[in-house]
Enzyme design. Structure first.
Site, PDB file in Angstrom:
ATOM      1  N   HIS A  43       0.859  -1.183   0.000  1.00 42.55           N
ATOM      2  CA  HIS A  43       0.000   0.000   0.000  1.00 42.55           C
ATOM      3  C   HIS A  43       0.898   1.238   0.000  1.00 42.55           C
ATOM      4  O   HIS A  43       1.149   1.848   1.043  1.00 42.55           O
ATOM      5  CB  HIS A  43      -0.908  -0.005   1.235  1.00 42.55           C
ATOM      6  CG  HIS A  43      -1.962   1.057   1.222  1.00 42.55           C
ATOM      7  ND1 HIS A  43      -3.194   0.892   1.813  1.00 42.55           N
ATOM      8  CD2 HIS A  43      -1.978   2.311   0.697  1.00 42.55           C
ATOM      9  CE1 HIS A  43      -3.916   1.988   1.669  1.00 42.55           C
ATOM     10  NE2 HIS A  43      -3.190   2.860   0.989  1.00 42.55           N
ATOM     11  N   GLU A  70      -2.603  -1.626  -3.185  1.00 47.01           N
ATOM     12  CA  GLU A  70      -3.701  -0.844  -2.622  1.00 47.01           C
ATOM     13  C   GLU A  70      -3.349   0.629  -2.627  1.00 47.01           C
ATOM     14  O   GLU A  70      -2.180   0.997  -2.532  1.00 47.01           O
ATOM     15  CB  GLU A  70      -3.958  -1.256  -1.161  1.00 47.01           C
ATOM     16  CG  GLU A  70      -4.330  -2.701  -0.953  1.00 47.01           C
ATOM     17  CD  GLU A  70      -4.549  -3.021   0.505  1.00 47.01           C
ATOM     18  OE1 GLU A  70      -5.178  -4.058   0.789  1.00 47.01           O
ATOM     19  OE2 GLU A  70      -4.091  -2.246   1.374  1.00 47.01           O
ATOM     20  N   HIS A 190      -8.091  -5.634   7.372  1.00 46.59           N
ATOM     21  CA  HIS A 190      -7.871  -4.586   8.366  1.00 46.59           C
ATOM     22  C   HIS A 190      -8.127  -5.130   9.768  1.00 46.59           C
ATOM     23  O   HIS A 190      -9.251  -5.419  10.146  1.00 46.59           O
ATOM     24  CB  HIS A 190      -8.729  -3.336   8.145  1.00 46.59           C
ATOM     25  CG  HIS A 190      -8.128  -2.117   8.802  1.00 46.59           C
ATOM     26  ND1 HIS A 190      -7.254  -1.279   8.152  1.00 46.59           N
ATOM     27  CD2 HIS A 190      -8.236  -1.639  10.049  1.00 46.59           C
ATOM     28  CE1 HIS A 190      -6.866  -0.309   8.965  1.00 46.59           C
ATOM     29  NE2 HIS A 190      -7.439  -0.520  10.131  1.00 46.59           N
TER      30      HIS A 190
END
Length: 237
Positions: A43, A70, A190
């Site tokens: 990410h 991401e 998450h």
């Protein structure tokens, strides 16, 4: 079996703390795949405080499983993904100064923007996924964007589970059923951990892939990276 994609952002954070190349992300990604993980996730953020854009480019030639990038689809990020052409791009609406992702997309409000970005990626045969809260309306809204998958934002589940409230999984089960109904693939991520991943997997139907980074790396400090990856794989069967 649900696939495990390991987010290596925290390894990049550790590397950057000393300004050298230890731990080496290339070696780490190869080892993680060798230990059995079915994907690598990164990410990159605009300030490159952990994953650097050059890391994304270098990992392209190394990752032999699924490669997931991401990020918030600002132009710099879009250009990077088009250049690297990973297996999957996951669109996340995080602010530039956010410590970590903290909300899913309003897929209804941002339909036109998401549709345009998704068409750009799919033209290059990059699978697309949208980060969303566990709300059936947001799942339905995602269909209209043309995305291939959604990724459920699982922080609220993790918090509830840690407090002993297993009912916190119910919205995710409902969102997953809606995804199946409308033909969307389902990912999640998450704050998933060794403690809560097995119950989530059991309760949420159609779960194709989970992306786990922070908890997995923290657990590995105590239990070892190879051991932890195999513990996740066992729970995801």
């Amino acid at each position: 079996m649900t696939k495990l994609s390991v987010n290596i952002n925290k390894l990049a954070t550790l590397r950057n703390a000393r300004g050298g190349n230890m731990p080496n992300l290339i070696t780490a990604a190869q080892d993680i795949e060798g230990f059995g993980a079915q994907g690598i996730t990164i990410h990159p953020r605009p300030d490159e405080r952990h994953i650097k854009y050059q890391d994304a480019r270098e990992l392209k030639g190394i990752v032999s499983t699924e490669y997931n990038i991401e990020g918030n689809p600002v132009q710099k990020f879009i250009d990077l993904v088009l250049q690297v052409q990973p297996t999957q791009v996951t669109l996340v609406p995080d602010a530039e100064d956010a410590i970590t992702s903290n909300a899913g997309w309003d897929t209804i409000k941002h339909k036109d923007f998401l549709s345009e970005v998704i068409q750009t990626f799919k033209a290059k045969d990059i699978r697309t996924s949208i980060f969303v809260d566990p709300d059936p309306k947001m799942v339905e809204g995602a269909v209209a964007t043309g995305t291939d998958r959604i990724e459920l934002y699982t922080e609220s589940y993790a918090v509830a589970y840690a407090q002993g409230n297993k009912n916190g999984v119910k919205p995710f089960k409902e969102a997953a059923l809606k995804a199946q109904e409308v033909g969307l693939g389902l990912n999640a991520g998450h704050d998933l951990s060794l403690d809560n991943i097995k119950f989530f997997k059991q309760e949420v139907p159609g779960l194709l892939e989970v992306s786990i980074g922070h908890a997995l790396i923290c657990e590995s400090l105590y239990l070892g990276l190879e051991n932890v990856i195999n513990m996740y794989l066992e729970r995801l069967k």
